[in-house]
Design a protein around this motif. Sequence first.
Motif, PDB file in Angstrom:
ATOM      1  N   LYS A 173     -61.210 -41.849   6.016  1.00  0.00           N
ATOM      2  CA  LYS A 173     -62.354 -41.743   5.965  1.00  0.00           C
ATOM      3  C   LYS A 173     -63.266 -41.562   4.269  1.00  0.00           C
ATOM      4  CE  LYS A 173     -63.647 -38.671   9.847  1.00  0.00           C
ATOM      5  NZ  LYS A 173     -63.214 -36.950  10.430  1.00  0.00           N
ATOM      6  N   LEU A 174     -61.710 -41.250   3.478  1.00  0.00           N
ATOM      7  CA  LEU A 174     -62.886 -41.382   2.038  1.00  0.00           C
ATOM      8  C   LEU A 174     -62.557 -42.312   1.402  1.00  0.00           C
ATOM      9  CD1 LEU A 174     -63.852 -39.218  -0.190  1.00  0.00           C
ATOM     10  CD2 LEU A 174     -61.357 -38.766  -1.037  1.00  0.00           C
ATOM     11  N   ALA A 175     -61.392 -42.930   1.108  1.00  0.00           N
ATOM     12  CA  ALA A 175     -61.102 -44.355   0.578  1.00  0.00           C
ATOM     13  C   ALA A 175     -61.990 -45.295   2.037  1.00  0.00           C
ATOM     14  CB  ALA A 175     -59.518 -44.271   0.676  1.00  0.00           C
ATOM     15  N   THR A 176     -62.173 -46.281   0.670  1.00  0.00           N
ATOM     16  CA  THR A 176     -62.365 -47.521   1.451  1.00  0.00           C
ATOM     17  C   THR A 176     -61.520 -48.948   1.131  1.00  0.00           C
ATOM     18  OG1 THR A 176     -63.325 -47.892  -0.755  1.00  0.00           O
ATOM     19  CG2 THR A 176     -65.073 -46.852   0.587  1.00  0.00           C
ATOM     20  N   GLY A 177     -62.061 -49.788   1.557  1.00  0.00           N
ATOM     21  CA  GLY A 177     -60.947 -50.914   1.644  1.00  0.00           C
ATOM     22  C   GLY A 177     -60.463 -51.086   0.275  1.00  0.00           C
ATOM     23  N   ASN A 178     -61.050 -51.305  -1.033  1.00  0.00           N
ATOM     24  CA  ASN A 178     -60.782 -51.200  -2.257  1.00  0.00           C
ATOM     25  C   ASN A 178     -59.296 -50.189  -2.846  1.00  0.00           C
ATOM     26  OD1 ASN A 178     -60.453 -54.497  -1.771  1.00  0.00           O
ATOM     27  ND2 ASN A 178     -63.084 -54.258  -2.551  1.00  0.00           N
ATOM     28  N   ASP A 179     -60.063 -49.039  -2.087  1.00  0.00           N
ATOM     29  CA  ASP A 179     -59.694 -47.785  -3.182  1.00  0.00           C
ATOM     30  C   ASP A 179     -58.085 -48.060  -3.228  1.00  0.00           C
ATOM     31  OD1 ASP A 179     -61.513 -46.739  -3.742  1.00  0.00           O
ATOM     32  OD2 ASP A 179     -61.582 -45.622  -1.831  1.00  0.00           O
ATOM     33  N   TRP A 180     -56.972 -47.243  -4.331  1.00  0.00           N
ATOM     34  CA  TRP A 180     -55.344 -47.067  -3.885  1.00  0.00           C
ATOM     35  C   TRP A 180     -54.927 -46.453  -2.930  1.00  0.00           C
ATOM     36  CZ3 TRP A 180     -53.006 -51.745  -5.243  1.00  0.00           C
ATOM     37  CH2 TRP A 180     -53.465 -52.584  -5.640  1.00  0.00           C
ATOM     38  N   TRP A 181     -54.364 -46.328  -1.915  1.00  0.00           N
ATOM     39  CA  TRP A 181     -53.195 -44.751  -2.076  1.00  0.00           C
ATOM     40  C   TRP A 181     -51.515 -44.825  -2.227  1.00  0.00           C
ATOM     41  CZ3 TRP A 181     -48.709 -44.886   1.119  1.00  0.00           C
ATOM     42  CH2 TRP A 181     -48.865 -43.672   2.266  1.00  0.00           C
ATOM     43  N   PHE A 182     -51.540 -43.773  -2.589  1.00  0.00           N
ATOM     44  CA  PHE A 182     -50.264 -43.739  -2.831  1.00  0.00           C
ATOM     45  C   PHE A 182     -49.319 -42.545  -2.059  1.00  0.00           C
ATOM     46  CE2 PHE A 182     -52.956 -45.457  -6.077  1.00  0.00           C
ATOM     47  CZ  PHE A 182     -51.527 -45.523  -7.428  1.00  0.00           C
ATOM     48  N   HIS A 183     -47.939 -42.243  -1.869  1.00  0.00           N
ATOM     49  CA  HIS A 183     -47.399 -42.012  -1.536  1.00  0.00           C
ATOM     50  C   HIS A 183     -46.120 -40.999  -1.766  1.00  0.00           C
ATOM     51  CE1 HIS A 183     -45.491 -39.607   2.119  1.00  0.00           C
ATOM     52  NE2 HIS A 183     -46.297 -39.123   2.239  1.00  0.00           N
ATOM     53  N   ALA A 184     -45.534 -40.769  -1.866  1.00  0.00           N
ATOM     54  CA  ALA A 184     -43.618 -41.015  -2.397  1.00  0.00           C
ATOM     55  C   ALA A 184     -43.220 -41.441  -1.302  1.00  0.00           C
ATOM     56  CB  ALA A 184     -43.527 -39.364  -2.148  1.00  0.00           C
ATOM     57  N   LYS A 185     -42.039 -41.680  -1.820  1.00  0.00           N
ATOM     58  CA  LYS A 185     -41.879 -43.370  -0.653  1.00  0.00           C
ATOM     59  C   LYS A 185     -40.218 -42.512   0.121  1.00  0.00           C
ATOM     60  CE  LYS A 185     -39.027 -47.031  -0.416  1.00  0.00           C
ATOM     61  NZ  LYS A 185     -39.070 -47.709   0.391  1.00  0.00           N
ATOM     62  N   GLY A 186     -40.284 -42.761   1.391  1.00  0.00           N
ATOM     63  CA  GLY A 186     -39.415 -41.611   2.223  1.00  0.00           C
ATOM     64  C   GLY A 186     -39.208 -40.029   1.915  1.00  0.00           C
ATOM     65  N   ILE A 187     -40.488 -39.603   1.520  1.00  0.00           N
ATOM     66  CA  ILE A 187     -39.576 -37.969   1.795  1.00  0.00           C
ATOM     67  C   ILE A 187     -40.943 -37.456   2.240  1.00  0.00           C
ATOM     68  CG2 ILE A 187     -38.021 -37.846   0.221  1.00  0.00           C
ATOM     69  CD1 ILE A 187     -39.809 -37.287  -1.731  1.00  0.00           C
ATOM     70  N   PRO A 188     -41.111 -36.327   3.226  1.00  0.00           N
ATOM     71  CA  PRO A 188     -42.420 -35.229   2.869  1.00  0.00           C
ATOM     72  C   PRO A 188     -43.817 -35.365   1.727  1.00  0.00           C
ATOM     73  CG  PRO A 188     -41.182 -34.823   4.592  1.00  0.00           C
ATOM     74  CD  PRO A 188     -40.594 -35.160   3.082  1.00  0.00           C
TER      75      PRO A 188
END
Length: 579
Positions: free
Chosen positions: A484-499
């Motif tokens: 909802k907040l992020a648009t298509g060209n925003d960047w998404w980050f997440h720790a790999k393989g862990i919660p």
Amino acid sequence: MAFDGIAIANLVCELKDKLTNGRIYKIAQPESDELLLTIKANTGQYRMLISASASLPLIYLTENNKPSPLTAPNFCMLLRKHLSNGRITCVTQPGLERIINFEVEHLNELGDLCKKYLIVEIMGKHSNIIFCNDDNTIIDSIKHVSANMSSVREVLPGRDYFIPKTQNKSEPLSVDQEEFNQILFHQPQPLAKAVYLSFTGISPVAAEEICFRASIDSCKPANELTENEQLHLYTIFSNIMQDIKNNIFYPNIVFRGKEPIEFASIKLTHYEDIKMLSYPAISNVLETYYASKNTLTRIRQKSYDLRHVVQTALERSVKKYDLQLKQLKDTEKRDKYKVYGELLNTYGYSLEEGAKELEALNYYTNEYIKIPLDTQMTSTENAKKYFDKYSKLKRTFEALSTLTKETKDEIDHLESISTALDIALSEDDLVQLKEELMDYGYVKRKGMSKKVKIKSKPFHYISSDGYHIYVGKNNFQNEELTFKLATGNDWWFHAKGIPGSHVILKSNSEQVPDRAFEEAGRLAAYYSKGRDSDKVEIDYIEKKHVKKPSGAKPGFVVYYTNYSLIIDSDISGIELISD
């Protein structure tokens, strides 16, 4: 403890400056082991909180008031009788002990000028507030200590007051180089430990700082130091002691993210890579540090029931998952039974009656295999038996393939909630997590109660280059941020393989600088299960490539092409915005 003799010396300096010649206006006892004194001095009115709590002994000046019981306890009434309108003439500290003596002049019932002493001992579980006559006779104390409780010293009315010497430690403020060498450098234990065990009022964190400033490994045995190292260590030590004598202090708190991890009255340079805030007075440090610690402790206590629910469900799911994997492994034999049945149908005509096995060419591998047989059955019946086994294991495999995926998804979901509980900072955060647990049946929703209004919001940071970064505190917020907040060209980050949390870096349709990517990566590392690791691998990708599988739980996404970075979890330099 960080509240060591150096911090006490800093506090005594502050109290001397503000309270000397001040009159004790009010005396309250909000808790059984706590006093709150209101003092009117030439420089203004002050409140001084004194706590002899075994878990959190404290003394500092504060602007905050605390409610008192309707009926004052006996110790409070005694102090009111003797010290009301008394004048604080002196505030002292014996050596570098964790003790503060308040000398108070007051008029007795006959109008004669008398002296009394209020002695505050900040000594962990042995902390106390002791009221004495000018001849060191104990009038009373906030905690009574009998001979049955302590073989070292009784703290009871009528007993003489003295400082117990339970540890053979030396006085650091008066030690010379020769004595310093004799005390320290024959010990085989690590240097930092030798320092804080040998000298009064030195905490482990202060000992680490002394070693760091001397450029000596704190783990090096004290008896292995060279002459130059010994000289350098003493020089650093004596410089710090001289600053204390001259009332030169540096009250500061070291933070990891929003959590305070250490405080001191000397500058903690060995934490130079972590956020450090300096304060004008040690009272500000103590109130800020312990208020933050109390907040985190209170939230952890309030989240205990939720943690218990999550941990119990997680343990149950892990056991179920292990059993399912074991059963799934057993189904790997299914294709072998199918081959056995086919070969028996092909070559069974040549079997003799009562044969125990059939050796036949496996036309799939072009190798000979031996097929065990039931001697009471014909070849056709044996073939049917193996086909039945194959069919049963195939059905089991198909069912377990679905079940293991569901169980693994449940484990991932519970681990994500567990991680969210670790980063919760307020009761509003816990409310949203409880809602999620109720939505998925882990916690029963009482009666026909409606969903509560959620006030918790994602963390909002500003990068060094002015880019907005948002961090979800739980799965619902992760879902909202990503879709909802992020648009298509925003960047998404997440720790790999862990919660961990979803982190959104708003690009503003611009070319984002590398530093902003690194800071968003650090936030993703910090708000993940790997926050205590030296380095965490982070996946990042444009939001338009992140998809939510049909029927997936909130916050669970898939992506197939991404960038990666490996980074630490230090977020001390990233500005947190209070929305």
